[in-house]
Scaffold this motif. Structure first.
Motif, PDB file in Angstrom:
ATOM      1  N   HIS A   1       0.818  -1.204   0.000  1.00 42.44           N
ATOM      2  CA  HIS A   1       0.000   0.000   0.000  1.00 42.44           C
ATOM      3  C   HIS A   1       0.863   1.270   0.000  1.00 42.44           C
ATOM      4  CE1 HIS A   1      -3.913  -1.923   0.315  1.00 42.44           C
ATOM      5  NE2 HIS A   1      -3.369  -2.792   1.149  1.00 42.44           N
ATOM      6  N   TYR A   2       2.000   1.211   0.666  1.00 40.83           N
ATOM      7  CA  TYR A   2       2.901   2.362   0.680  1.00 40.83           C
ATOM      8  C   TYR A   2       3.397   2.674  -0.731  1.00 40.83           C
ATOM      9  CZ  TYR A   2       7.243   4.974   1.632  1.00 40.83           C
ATOM     10  OH  TYR A   2       8.256   5.904   1.636  1.00 40.83           O
ATOM     11  N   PHE A   3       3.926   1.657  -1.407  1.00 42.77           N
ATOM     12  CA  PHE A   3       4.515   1.914  -2.722  1.00 42.77           C
ATOM     13  C   PHE A   3       3.464   2.045  -3.820  1.00 42.77           C
ATOM     14  CE2 PHE A   3       8.366   0.715  -0.504  1.00 42.77           C
ATOM     15  CZ  PHE A   3       9.279   1.599  -1.060  1.00 42.77           C
ATOM     16  N   SER A   4       2.245   1.548  -3.605  1.00 45.26           N
ATOM     17  CA  SER A   4       1.158   1.843  -4.543  1.00 45.26           C
ATOM     18  C   SER A   4       0.825   3.331  -4.493  1.00 45.26           C
ATOM     19  CB  SER A   4      -0.084   1.019  -4.200  1.00 45.26           C
ATOM     20  OG  SER A   4       0.150  -0.355  -4.385  1.00 45.26           O
ATOM     21  N   SER A   5       0.822   3.890  -3.278  1.00 40.16           N
ATOM     22  CA  SER A   5       0.617   5.332  -3.119  1.00 40.16           C
ATOM     23  C   SER A   5       1.759   6.120  -3.748  1.00 40.16           C
ATOM     24  CB  SER A   5       0.496   5.683  -1.633  1.00 40.16           C
ATOM     25  OG  SER A   5       0.571   7.074  -1.419  1.00 40.16           O
ATOM     26  N   VAL A   6       2.987   5.629  -3.572  1.00 40.21           N
ATOM     27  CA  VAL A   6       4.150   6.300  -4.162  1.00 40.21           C
ATOM     28  C   VAL A   6       4.060   6.280  -5.689  1.00 40.21           C
ATOM     29  CG1 VAL A   6       6.655   6.150  -4.486  1.00 40.21           C
ATOM     30  CG2 VAL A   6       5.682   5.870  -2.203  1.00 40.21           C
ATOM     31  N   GLU A   7       3.655   5.135  -6.257  1.00 44.09           N
ATOM     32  CA  GLU A   7       3.545   5.041  -7.719  1.00 44.09           C
ATOM     33  C   GLU A   7       2.537   6.049  -8.257  1.00 44.09           C
ATOM     34  OE1 GLU A   7       3.296   1.934 -11.374  1.00 44.09           O
ATOM     35  OE2 GLU A   7       3.918   1.314  -9.387  1.00 44.09           O
ATOM     36  N   SER A   8       1.398   6.164  -7.581  1.00 53.00           N
ATOM     37  CA  SER A   8       0.396   7.136  -7.997  1.00 53.00           C
ATOM     38  C   SER A   8       0.961   8.554  -7.925  1.00 53.00           C
ATOM     39  CB  SER A   8      -0.846   7.018  -7.109  1.00 53.00           C
ATOM     40  OG  SER A   8      -1.833   7.953  -7.482  1.00 53.00           O
ATOM     41  N   GLY A   9       1.712   8.853  -6.867  1.00 54.84           N
ATOM     42  CA  GLY A   9       2.317  10.170  -6.723  1.00 54.84           C
ATOM     43  C   GLY A   9       3.359  10.458  -7.790  1.00 54.84           C
ATOM     44  N   VAL A  10       4.135   9.448  -8.159  1.00 55.36           N
ATOM     45  CA  VAL A  10       5.145   9.624  -9.213  1.00 55.36           C
ATOM     46  C   VAL A  10       4.472   9.891 -10.560  1.00 55.36           C
ATOM     47  CG1 VAL A  10       6.998   8.490 -10.511  1.00 55.36           C
ATOM     48  CG2 VAL A  10       6.898   8.253  -8.027  1.00 55.36           C
ATOM     49  N   LEU A  11       3.379   9.179 -10.845  1.00 51.63           N
ATOM     50  CA  LEU A  11       2.640   9.420 -12.089  1.00 51.63           C
ATOM     51  C   LEU A  11       2.091  10.852 -12.122  1.00 51.63           C
ATOM     52  CD1 LEU A  11       0.687   6.055 -12.519  1.00 51.63           C
ATOM     53  CD2 LEU A  11       2.683   6.831 -13.799  1.00 51.63           C
ATOM     54  N   MET A  12       1.648  11.341 -10.973  1.00 55.81           N
ATOM     55  CA  MET A  12       1.187  12.725 -10.884  1.00 55.81           C
ATOM     56  C   MET A  12       2.344  13.691 -11.161  1.00 55.81           C
ATOM     57  SD  MET A  12      -0.166  14.812  -7.539  1.00 55.81           S
ATOM     58  CE  MET A  12       1.465  14.638  -6.808  1.00 55.81           C
ATOM     59  N   ALA A  13       3.513  13.420 -10.573  1.00 59.80           N
ATOM     60  CA  ALA A  13       4.681  14.279 -10.787  1.00 59.80           C
ATOM     61  C   ALA A  13       5.112  14.264 -12.248  1.00 59.80           C
ATOM     62  CB  ALA A  13       5.834  13.815  -9.884  1.00 59.80           C
ATOM     63  N   MET A  14       5.002  13.115 -12.894  1.00 59.84           N
ATOM     64  CA  MET A  14       5.360  13.010 -14.308  1.00 59.84           C
ATOM     65  C   MET A  14       4.389  13.813 -15.179  1.00 59.84           C
ATOM     66  SD  MET A  14       6.434   8.979 -14.411  1.00 59.84           S
ATOM     67  CE  MET A  14       7.213   8.910 -16.018  1.00 59.84           C
ATOM     68  N   ALA A  15       3.113  13.871 -14.774  1.00 59.54           N
ATOM     69  CA  ALA A  15       2.135  14.687 -15.499  1.00 59.54           C
ATOM     70  C   ALA A  15       2.490  16.168 -15.379  1.00 59.54           C
ATOM     71  CB  ALA A  15       0.727  14.432 -14.969  1.00 59.54           C
ATOM     72  N   LEU A  16       2.929  16.585 -14.192  1.00 56.41           N
ATOM     73  CA  LEU A  16       3.368  17.968 -14.000  1.00 56.41           C
ATOM     74  C   LEU A  16       4.601  18.269 -14.852  1.00 56.41           C
ATOM     75  CD1 LEU A  16       2.973  18.359 -10.124  1.00 56.41           C
ATOM     76  CD2 LEU A  16       1.566  19.433 -11.889  1.00 56.41           C
ATOM     77  N   ASP A  17       5.503  17.298 -14.948  1.00 59.50           N
ATOM     78  CA  ASP A  17       6.696  17.467 -15.781  1.00 59.50           C
ATOM     79  C   ASP A  17       6.312  17.690 -17.234  1.00 59.50           C
ATOM     80  OD1 ASP A  17       9.567  17.140 -16.599  1.00 59.50           O
ATOM     81  OD2 ASP A  17       8.724  15.349 -17.550  1.00 59.50           O
ATOM     82  N   ARG A  18       5.361  16.900 -17.756  1.00 57.09           N
ATOM     83  CA  ARG A  18       4.904  17.072 -19.149  1.00 57.09           C
ATOM     84  C   ARG A  18       4.232  18.433 -19.324  1.00 57.09           C
ATOM     85  NH1 ARG A  18       7.746  15.514 -22.225  1.00 57.09           N
ATOM     86  NH2 ARG A  18       9.066  15.734 -20.387  1.00 57.09           N
ATOM     87  N   TYR A  19       3.508  18.868 -18.307  1.00 55.93           N
ATOM     88  CA  TYR A  19       2.832  20.171 -18.373  1.00 55.93           C
ATOM     89  C   TYR A  19       3.850  21.304 -18.526  1.00 55.93           C
ATOM     90  CZ  TYR A  19       0.713  24.454 -16.526  1.00 55.93           C
ATOM     91  OH  TYR A  19       0.322  25.757 -16.345  1.00 55.93           O
ATOM     92  N   PHE A  20       4.881  21.309 -17.690  1.00 57.56           N
ATOM     93  CA  PHE A  20       5.884  22.366 -17.774  1.00 57.56           C
ATOM     94  C   PHE A  20       6.724  22.249 -19.045  1.00 57.56           C
ATOM     95  CE2 PHE A  20       5.316  22.400 -13.049  1.00 57.56           C
ATOM     96  CZ  PHE A  20       4.854  23.702 -12.966  1.00 57.56           C
ATOM     97  N   ALA A  21       6.991  21.002 -19.493  1.00 57.65           N
ATOM     98  CA  ALA A  21       7.800  20.801 -20.694  1.00 57.65           C
ATOM     99  C   ALA A  21       7.108  21.332 -21.944  1.00 57.65           C
ATOM    100  CB  ALA A  21       8.114  19.313 -20.869  1.00 57.65           C
TER     101      ALA A  21
ATOM    102  N   CYS B   1      -1.690  -9.969   1.496  1.00 56.93           N
ATOM    103  CA  CYS B   1      -2.349  -9.342   2.644  1.00 56.93           C
ATOM    104  C   CYS B   1      -2.878  -7.966   2.246  1.00 56.93           C
ATOM    105  CB  CYS B   1      -1.370  -9.240   3.809  1.00 56.93           C
ATOM    106  SG  CYS B   1      -0.955 -10.834   4.546  1.00 56.93           S
ATOM    107  N   GLU B   2      -4.028  -7.955   1.638  1.00 61.86           N
ATOM    108  CA  GLU B   2      -4.688  -6.709   1.253  1.00 61.86           C
ATOM    109  C   GLU B   2      -5.419  -6.145   2.466  1.00 61.86           C
ATOM    110  OE1 GLU B   2      -7.672  -4.014  -0.299  1.00 61.86           O
ATOM    111  OE2 GLU B   2      -8.148  -5.962   0.582  1.00 61.86           O
ATOM    112  N   HIS B   3      -5.437  -4.820   2.595  1.00 60.32           N
ATOM    113  CA  HIS B   3      -5.925  -4.170   3.806  1.00 60.32           C
ATOM    114  C   HIS B   3      -7.341  -4.610   4.197  1.00 60.32           C
ATOM    115  CE1 HIS B   3      -7.852  -0.596   5.865  1.00 60.32           C
ATOM    116  NE2 HIS B   3      -6.921  -0.954   6.721  1.00 60.32           N
ATOM    117  N   MET B   4      -8.309  -4.479   3.291  1.00 60.58           N
ATOM    118  CA  MET B   4      -9.692  -4.788   3.631  1.00 60.58           C
ATOM    119  C   MET B   4      -9.906  -6.289   3.824  1.00 60.58           C
ATOM    120  SD  MET B   4     -11.293  -2.095   4.197  1.00 60.58           S
ATOM    121  CE  MET B   4     -12.877  -2.913   4.449  1.00 60.58           C
ATOM    122  N   ALA B   5      -9.121  -7.113   3.139  1.00 57.98           N
ATOM    123  CA  ALA B   5      -9.234  -8.561   3.330  1.00 57.98           C
ATOM    124  C   ALA B   5      -8.834  -8.955   4.746  1.00 57.98           C
ATOM    125  CB  ALA B   5      -8.366  -9.291   2.301  1.00 57.98           C
TER     126      ALA B   5
END
Length: 296
Positions: free
Chosen positions: A97-117, A171-175
């Protein structure tokens, strides 16, 4: 409880042995592709740009996610090794769950990078300097940490019933929450809160970024320039769709899709953590000329 039992894919117990083979192949491709990306980006100084630095973060995140769940999943499918300790279960849940959140955040940062580029090409390197990229990466890591720790902490002191069987491949959280005998309202609401904070906020930023990009691209005079600008975003859009579509499907069916067979939900939830890490290096390796040349 001292241990839990991971069932794997309920309803497909006989097929699990064969299902493990494509899973293993995808895991091998994910390992090879992401390690290759990290090595190329590290050794080639010409690739030390914001887009490739974010891509290196994405590759590292994918390696951690797949390695957190695939070895145990293959042990369940091939050796019937279903037992997992309570603490190792919480550790696995934290990393996933930690690194799934990190992956989503990195994809967001990459979208910002494309925006500025695309929207501010002359100021791109000054806006997204190495220090800014490092700060964005640190914030994404810190956000994931602050959101993942309470989920594990809320489960650690709970009383579990005699039934210690987790109907999942990991071991998924809700399970795990479903096995608690006490009131789990706080756990369930916190899970929803994390999902909306991470997915909701990141998708909103991505949508706004690409809306602004399209507005700028439409105003470009040359169709060739328009295609070139859009082409730089195609890889990222493919990666976003590969990550968020199964993530949203898994999240929604887990809470609202009672009519969907349980084994379908478990399969999608497992593939959601495996397919994007496998596809990401392939998509960027094929679509990005600098990486493709270095790989060749």
């Amino acid at each position: 409880p001292p241990t839990f039992l991971l069932l794997g894919i309920p309803g497909l117990e006989k097929e699990q042995f064969w299902i493990a083979f494509p899973f293993c192949i995808m895991y091998a491709i994910a390992l090879l592709g992401n390690i290759l990306l990290l090595l190329i980006i590290k050794t080639e100084s010409s690739l030390h740009e914001p887009m490739f630095l974010f891509l290196a973060m994405l590759a590292f995140t994918d390696l951690v996610i797949t390695t957190s769940m695939l070895p145990k999943m293959l042990a369940i499918f091939w050796r019937g090794s279903r037992q997992i300790g309570f603490v190792p279960c919480l550790v696995q849940m934290f990393f996933i769950h930690y690194f799934s959140s990190v992956e989503s955040g990195v994809l967001m940062a990459m979208a910002l990078d494309r925006y500025f580029a695309i929207c501010y090409p002359l100021r791109h390197s000054s806006i997204l300097s190495t220090s800014v990229v490092a700060a964005l990466g640190s914030l994404v890591l810190l956000r994931g940490l602050l959101l993942a720790i309470p989920a594990c902490f809320l489960l650690h002191g709970k009383a579990f019933c005699q039934h210690h069987v987790i109907s999942h491949t990991y071991c998924e959280h809700m399970a795990v929450v479903k096995l608690v005998c006490e009131d789990t309202t706080v756990n369930a609401h916190y899970g929803l809160f994390v999902a909306f904070v991470v997915i909701g906020f990141d998708i909103a930023v991505i949508v706004v970024s690409y809306t602004m990009i399209l507005r700028v691209v439409v105003k470009l005079s040359s169709s060739g320039t328009q295609l070139k600008a859009l082409n730089t975003c195609v890889s990222h859009v493919c990666v976003i769709l590969a990550f968020y579509i199964p993530a949203l499907f898994s999240f929604l069916t887990h809470r609202f899709g009672q009519s969907i067979p349980h084994h379908v939900h478990i399969l999608v939830a497992s593939l959601y953590l495996l397919v994007p890490p496998m596809l990401n290096p392939i998509i960027y390796g094929v679509r990005t000329k600098q990486l493709r040349d270095k790989i060749v």
